[in-house]
Write a protein that holds these residues in place. Structure first.
Motif, PDB file in Angstrom:
ATOM      1  N   GLU A 274    -117.852  12.182  -7.220  1.00  0.00           N
ATOM      2  CA  GLU A 274    -118.434  12.337  -5.892  1.00  0.00           C
ATOM      3  C   GLU A 274    -117.402  11.799  -4.892  1.00  0.00           C
ATOM      4  O   GLU A 274    -117.080  10.611  -4.897  1.00  0.00           O
ATOM      5  CB  GLU A 274    -119.739  11.552  -5.782  1.00  0.00           C
ATOM      6  N   VAL A 275    -116.895  12.690  -4.044  1.00  0.00           N
ATOM      7  CA  VAL A 275    -115.772  12.333  -3.168  1.00  0.00           C
ATOM      8  C   VAL A 275    -116.205  12.331  -1.698  1.00  0.00           C
ATOM      9  O   VAL A 275    -116.877  13.256  -1.234  1.00  0.00           O
ATOM     10  CB  VAL A 275    -114.597  13.310  -3.367  1.00  0.00           C
ATOM     11  N   LEU A 276    -115.790  11.283  -0.997  1.00  0.00           N
ATOM     12  CA  LEU A 276    -116.039  11.179   0.441  1.00  0.00           C
ATOM     13  C   LEU A 276    -114.692  11.051   1.146  1.00  0.00           C
ATOM     14  O   LEU A 276    -113.865  10.211   0.770  1.00  0.00           O
ATOM     15  CB  LEU A 276    -116.903   9.953   0.749  1.00  0.00           C
ATOM     16  N   VAL A 277    -114.465  11.884   2.157  1.00  0.00           N
ATOM     17  CA  VAL A 277    -113.253  11.802   2.980  1.00  0.00           C
ATOM     18  C   VAL A 277    -113.679  11.413   4.395  1.00  0.00           C
ATOM     19  O   VAL A 277    -114.485  12.109   5.015  1.00  0.00           O
ATOM     20  CB  VAL A 277    -112.491  13.145   3.013  1.00  0.00           C
ATOM     21  N   VAL A 278    -113.143  10.315   4.887  1.00  0.00           N
ATOM     22  CA  VAL A 278    -113.470   9.850   6.243  1.00  0.00           C
ATOM     23  C   VAL A 278    -112.277  10.150   7.148  1.00  0.00           C
ATOM     24  O   VAL A 278    -111.204   9.577   6.993  1.00  0.00           O
ATOM     25  CB  VAL A 278    -113.787   8.339   6.267  1.00  0.00           C
ATOM     26  N   GLY A 279    -112.476  11.102   8.070  1.00  0.00           N
ATOM     27  CA  GLY A 279    -111.402  11.516   8.970  1.00  0.00           C
ATOM     28  C   GLY A 279    -110.900  12.909   8.614  1.00  0.00           C
ATOM     29  O   GLY A 279    -110.544  13.159   7.459  1.00  0.00           O
ATOM     30  N   ALA A 280    -110.894  13.797   9.607  1.00  0.00           N
ATOM     31  CA  ALA A 280    -110.456  15.182   9.362  1.00  0.00           C
ATOM     32  C   ALA A 280    -109.263  15.544  10.247  1.00  0.00           C
ATOM     33  O   ALA A 280    -109.095  16.704  10.629  1.00  0.00           O
ATOM     34  CB  ALA A 280    -111.606  16.147   9.609  1.00  0.00           C
ATOM     35  N   GLY A 281    -108.442  14.559  10.569  1.00  0.00           N
ATOM     36  CA  GLY A 281    -107.215  14.820  11.324  1.00  0.00           C
ATOM     37  C   GLY A 281    -106.156  15.411  10.417  1.00  0.00           C
ATOM     38  O   GLY A 281    -106.450  15.988   9.370  1.00  0.00           O
ATOM     39  N   LYS A 282    -104.879  15.255  10.801  1.00  0.00           N
ATOM     40  CA  LYS A 282    -103.782  15.850  10.021  1.00  0.00           C
ATOM     41  C   LYS A 282    -103.746  15.309   8.600  1.00  0.00           C
ATOM     42  O   LYS A 282    -103.630  16.072   7.630  1.00  0.00           O
ATOM     43  CB  LYS A 282    -102.447  15.583  10.725  1.00  0.00           C
ATOM     44  N   MET A 283    -103.835  13.993   8.467  1.00  0.00           N
ATOM     45  CA  MET A 283    -103.788  13.379   7.129  1.00  0.00           C
ATOM     46  C   MET A 283    -105.033  13.727   6.325  1.00  0.00           C
ATOM     47  O   MET A 283    -104.949  14.061   5.142  1.00  0.00           O
ATOM     48  CB  MET A 283    -103.648  11.859   7.262  1.00  0.00           C
ATOM     49  N   GLY A 284    -106.194  13.649   6.979  1.00  0.00           N
ATOM     50  CA  GLY A 284    -107.446  13.960   6.280  1.00  0.00           C
ATOM     51  C   GLY A 284    -107.473  15.398   5.795  1.00  0.00           C
ATOM     52  O   GLY A 284    -107.933  15.687   4.679  1.00  0.00           O
ATOM     53  N   LYS A 285    -106.978  16.310   6.608  1.00  0.00           N
ATOM     54  CA  LYS A 285    -106.936  17.724   6.225  1.00  0.00           C
ATOM     55  C   LYS A 285    -106.075  17.921   4.981  1.00  0.00           C
ATOM     56  O   LYS A 285    -106.447  18.668   4.056  1.00  0.00           O
ATOM     57  CB  LYS A 285    -106.399  18.561   7.382  1.00  0.00           C
ATOM     58  N   LEU A 286    -104.927  17.236   4.934  1.00  0.00           N
ATOM     59  CA  LEU A 286    -104.055  17.338   3.761  1.00  0.00           C
ATOM     60  C   LEU A 286    -104.712  16.751   2.521  1.00  0.00           C
ATOM     61  O   LEU A 286    -104.569  17.282   1.416  1.00  0.00           O
ATOM     62  CB  LEU A 286    -102.720  16.641   4.037  1.00  0.00           C
TER      63      LEU A 286
ATOM     64  N   ASP B 116    -115.918  20.195  14.656  1.00  0.00           N
ATOM     65  CA  ASP B 116    -114.948  21.268  14.909  1.00  0.00           C
ATOM     66  C   ASP B 116    -113.855  21.338  13.845  1.00  0.00           C
ATOM     67  O   ASP B 116    -113.588  22.399  13.269  1.00  0.00           O
ATOM     68  CB  ASP B 116    -114.306  21.098  16.293  1.00  0.00           C
ATOM     69  N   LYS B 117    -113.195  20.211  13.608  1.00  0.00           N
ATOM     70  CA  LYS B 117    -112.082  20.205  12.651  1.00  0.00           C
ATOM     71  C   LYS B 117    -112.566  20.495  11.231  1.00  0.00           C
ATOM     72  O   LYS B 117    -111.882  21.168  10.464  1.00  0.00           O
ATOM     73  CB  LYS B 117    -111.352  18.861  12.704  1.00  0.00           C
ATOM     74  N   VAL B 118    -113.720  19.985  10.905  1.00  0.00           N
ATOM     75  CA  VAL B 118    -114.269  20.229   9.561  1.00  0.00           C
ATOM     76  C   VAL B 118    -114.598  21.709   9.391  1.00  0.00           C
ATOM     77  O   VAL B 118    -114.330  22.311   8.340  1.00  0.00           O
ATOM     78  CB  VAL B 118    -115.516  19.359   9.319  1.00  0.00           C
ATOM     79  N   ASN B 119    -115.163  22.321  10.419  1.00  0.00           N
ATOM     80  CA  ASN B 119    -115.478  23.759  10.353  1.00  0.00           C
ATOM     81  C   ASN B 119    -114.219  24.589  10.163  1.00  0.00           C
ATOM     82  O   ASN B 119    -114.208  25.580   9.425  1.00  0.00           O
ATOM     83  CB  ASN B 119    -116.203  24.200  11.633  1.00  0.00           C
ATOM     84  N   ALA B 120    -113.126  24.175  10.844  1.00  0.00           N
ATOM     85  CA  ALA B 120    -111.855  24.894  10.709  1.00  0.00           C
ATOM     86  C   ALA B 120    -111.330  24.804   9.283  1.00  0.00           C
ATOM     87  O   ALA B 120    -110.818  25.786   8.729  1.00  0.00           O
ATOM     88  CB  ALA B 120    -110.831  24.334  11.691  1.00  0.00           C
ATOM     89  N   ILE B 121    -111.468  23.631   8.671  1.00  0.00           N
ATOM     90  CA  ILE B 121    -111.017  23.463   7.283  1.00  0.00           C
ATOM     91  C   ILE B 121    -111.890  24.300   6.343  1.00  0.00           C
ATOM     92  O   ILE B 121    -111.393  24.901   5.383  1.00  0.00           O
ATOM     93  CB  ILE B 121    -111.066  21.969   6.881  1.00  0.00           C
ATOM     94  N   GLN B 122    -113.184  24.368   6.622  1.00  0.00           N
ATOM     95  CA  GLN B 122    -114.086  25.181   5.810  1.00  0.00           C
ATOM     96  C   GLN B 122    -113.673  26.651   5.814  1.00  0.00           C
ATOM     97  O   GLN B 122    -113.769  27.346   4.798  1.00  0.00           O
ATOM     98  CB  GLN B 122    -115.518  25.046   6.326  1.00  0.00           C
ATOM     99  N   GLN B 123    -113.178  27.129   6.972  1.00  0.00           N
ATOM    100  CA  GLN B 123    -112.728  28.521   7.060  1.00  0.00           C
ATOM    101  C   GLN B 123    -111.489  28.769   6.206  1.00  0.00           C
ATOM    102  O   GLN B 123    -111.292  29.866   5.686  1.00  0.00           O
ATOM    103  CB  GLN B 123    -112.431  28.876   8.524  1.00  0.00           C
ATOM    104  N   GLU B 124    -110.648  27.751   6.053  1.00  0.00           N
ATOM    105  CA  GLU B 124    -109.445  27.888   5.226  1.00  0.00           C
ATOM    106  C   GLU B 124    -109.762  27.788   3.737  1.00  0.00           C
ATOM    107  O   GLU B 124    -109.133  28.466   2.922  1.00  0.00           O
ATOM    108  CB  GLU B 124    -108.429  26.804   5.593  1.00  0.00           C
TER     109      GLU B 124
END
Length: 537
Positions: free
Chosen positions: A274-286, A307-315
């Motif tokens: 079970e993984v949790l990522v806190v932060g969806a900026g440049k580092m979080g996205k990677l 917003d940023k999380v939705n963009a990552i979901q599209q990728e």
């Protein structure tokens, strides 16, 4: 480095003189008139003493003649002229990085990107700093400056770093990176090329160097030398990555963080955790992308906005990425086996107290925190708990070591490129010395042309037509341009070899001597004017 070790008394004298300089200004900088100093001053000069009962601004010479007593402004100008023309401006790198200082120290000096422009202006308000730039990442906080004096500039920046961080000056010096001129330039080029990163060949640092230039655009103090340095560093980084492929197959800090988490899970895998990522900026996205590459098909991402999380979901459409607001972070942490943090928060998100309240992880394992934020998002005390394992960027070295050997050869090739680019930059920087001479010489010849043309027209009387005046003007300009062509050609440097550069500098000095252009003195005066203007603002 020897300059840095000079006694603090000399620096104190300079700073006190600068204070006198500011207090004595009777006019705004735009109205100041500078003259070439006609006398020299030494440290024992009685003019610096306040223990004089004669309040008159005059003094007696040995033959009894009354001489005007120079003002503090004139005294500073005299000492500054001697100091700044003998010790030319230097490019300096002053700071801490992952190789020199632990994360506990680096995080106290971390500067958010939004504050970089303000920091540049603040640094340039120091007495001996002309230009400045800030490079603050998870691995380093380095200040690049153009200093009027090396040891005074280092002292001022070090004192400033101590003030904003609360770290004592002796402790800073123990861990400080301190480089000047070609060494500072080479260091930045290696940084941009990924050679000084925790992960050899890491690509994200080049984007961060580009951001320095973007943040500095239009900021007073991010001027010709510093902006030229960082733009050249960007070119170096691009060239190294194109010609050596040093980044191919290399890991980043984010991927190393994922690798480390996989190692610490031992018998389990990220695909099942079970993984949790806190932060969806440049580092979080990677981090999210690398988790997906390791087979993790579901993860919760906590961020301030969706917003940023939705963009990552599209990728990553084949991965279930669940967005949760920051207010639900602790609730999400109760269900997580592995937690990655990479936010810009200046205070810890996970304290020892709230982690202690989290329920135990299934299968008797300890909850893993991988914190790649600077400042850290996970309080250091969390590592004291028996229910948690905490890792930060300094703990990634064991992962990186395994991936380093196959890029050593590429690093050697990169250093050859860096040496070539370093020579070009140093030639460009040195050639800037000729610019004031070119301007002064042009102005000198133009004054003669204008004066002689005025004499000619006055002798011709009132009956000179507009066309005749234009013809005389064109004639005078044509003569001037042809006369200037040769000297101007010999004052320009293409930077291709050291011989041509040395010849250009010798030509510059020859013109200064022949025409008494006083380039160095006038250049120093311009620097003083700029510093006065900044202080008065």
């Amino acid at each position: 480095m020897a300059a840095v070790g000079r006694s603090s008394a000399a620096a104190a004298t300079s700073l006190n003189s600068s204070a006198l300089f500011r207090r004595s200004l009777p006019l705004p900088p735009s109205q100041l008139s500078f003259r070439r100093p006609r006398f020299s001053v030494n440290a024992a000069c009685p003019l610096f003493s306040d223990n004089n009962n004669n309040n008159n601004n005059n003094s007696l010479s040995q033959n009894g003649v009354v001489n005007p007593k120079p003002s503090p402004l004139e005294l500073l100008k005299t000492s500054a002229a001697d100091r700044y023309t003998k010790e030319k401006s230097s490019i300096m790198c002053i700071g801490l990085n992952i190789h020199s200082a632990p994360v506990e120290m680096r995080e106290k000096l971390a500067i958010p990107e939004a504050q970089w422009p303000l920091i540049i202006e603040e640094l340039c308000a120091l007495n001996h700093i002309e230009e400045a730039a800030v490079l603050s990442t998870c691995n380093r906080m380095e200040i690049y400056v153009v200093a009027l004096s090396q040891h005074r500039g280092v002292k001022e920046v070090t004192d400033w770093m101590s003030k904003i961080s609360g770290i004592s000056v002796p402790e800073l010096r123990e861990h400080q990176v301190l480089l000047s001129n070609a060494d500072a330039t080479q260091h930045l080029f290696e940084v941009a090329a990924g050679l000084d990163s925790l992960v050899l060949g890491e690509g994200q640092i080049l984007a961060q160097v580009k951001q320095v230039v973007k943040a500095g655009q239009g900021v007073p103090g991010f001027d010709r030398k510093i902006s030229g340095l960082f733009k050249q560093a960007i070119s170096v980084g691009k060239r190294v990555r194109t010609e050596t492929n040093i980044s191919s197959g290399s890991v980043s800090v984010s991927s190393a963080a994922v690798e480390l988490a996989q190692m610490k899970l031992q018998d389990a895998s990220l695909a099942d955790a079970e993984v949790l990522v806190v932060g969806a900026g440049k580092m979080g996205k990677l981090v999210i992308k690398h988790l997906a590459s390791k087979g993790c098909r579901r993860m919760v991402v906590v961020n301030r906005t969706a917003d940023k999380v939705n963009a990552i979901q599209q990728e990553l459409k084949d991965v279930e990425i669940v967005f949760r607001p920051i207010s639900e972070m602790l609730a999400c942490a109760t269900e997580a086996d592995v937690i990655f943090t990479s936010t810009a928060s200046e205070s810890p998100l996970f304290s020892k107290e709230n982690v202690q309240r989290l329920p135990l992880v299934s299968h008797g394992r300890r909850r893993i925190f991988v914190d790649i934020s600077i400042p850290r998002n996970v309080e250091p005390g969390v590592s004291d708990l028996e229910t948690a394992l905490v890792f930060n960027v300094d703990d990634l070295k064991e992962v990186v070591a395994a991936n380093k050997e196959d890029r050593i050869q590429k690093a050697a090739e990169a250093r050859e490129i860096i040496l070539d680019e370093l020579n070009k930059f140093e030639a460009w920087k040195d050639s800037l010395e000729t610019v004031p001479t070119i301007k002064k010489f042009r102005a000198y010849v133009e004054r003669i042309r204008a004066s002689e043309m005025e004499k000619c027209l006055s002798k011709m009387g009132q009956d000179v037509s507009k066309e005749q005046k234009e013809a005389i003007y064109a004639l005078s300009m044509g003569i001037v341009n042809k006369v200037l062509h040769g000297p101007m050609q010999h004052l320009r440097c293409d930077g291709n070899n050291d011989n041509s550069l040395s010849e250009v500098l010798e030509n510059m000095r020859a013109l200064n001597r022949m025409y008494d252009l006083e380039t160095e003195i006038s250049l120093m005066e311009e620097k003083i004017k700029v510093k006065i203007g900044r202080v008065k603002k």
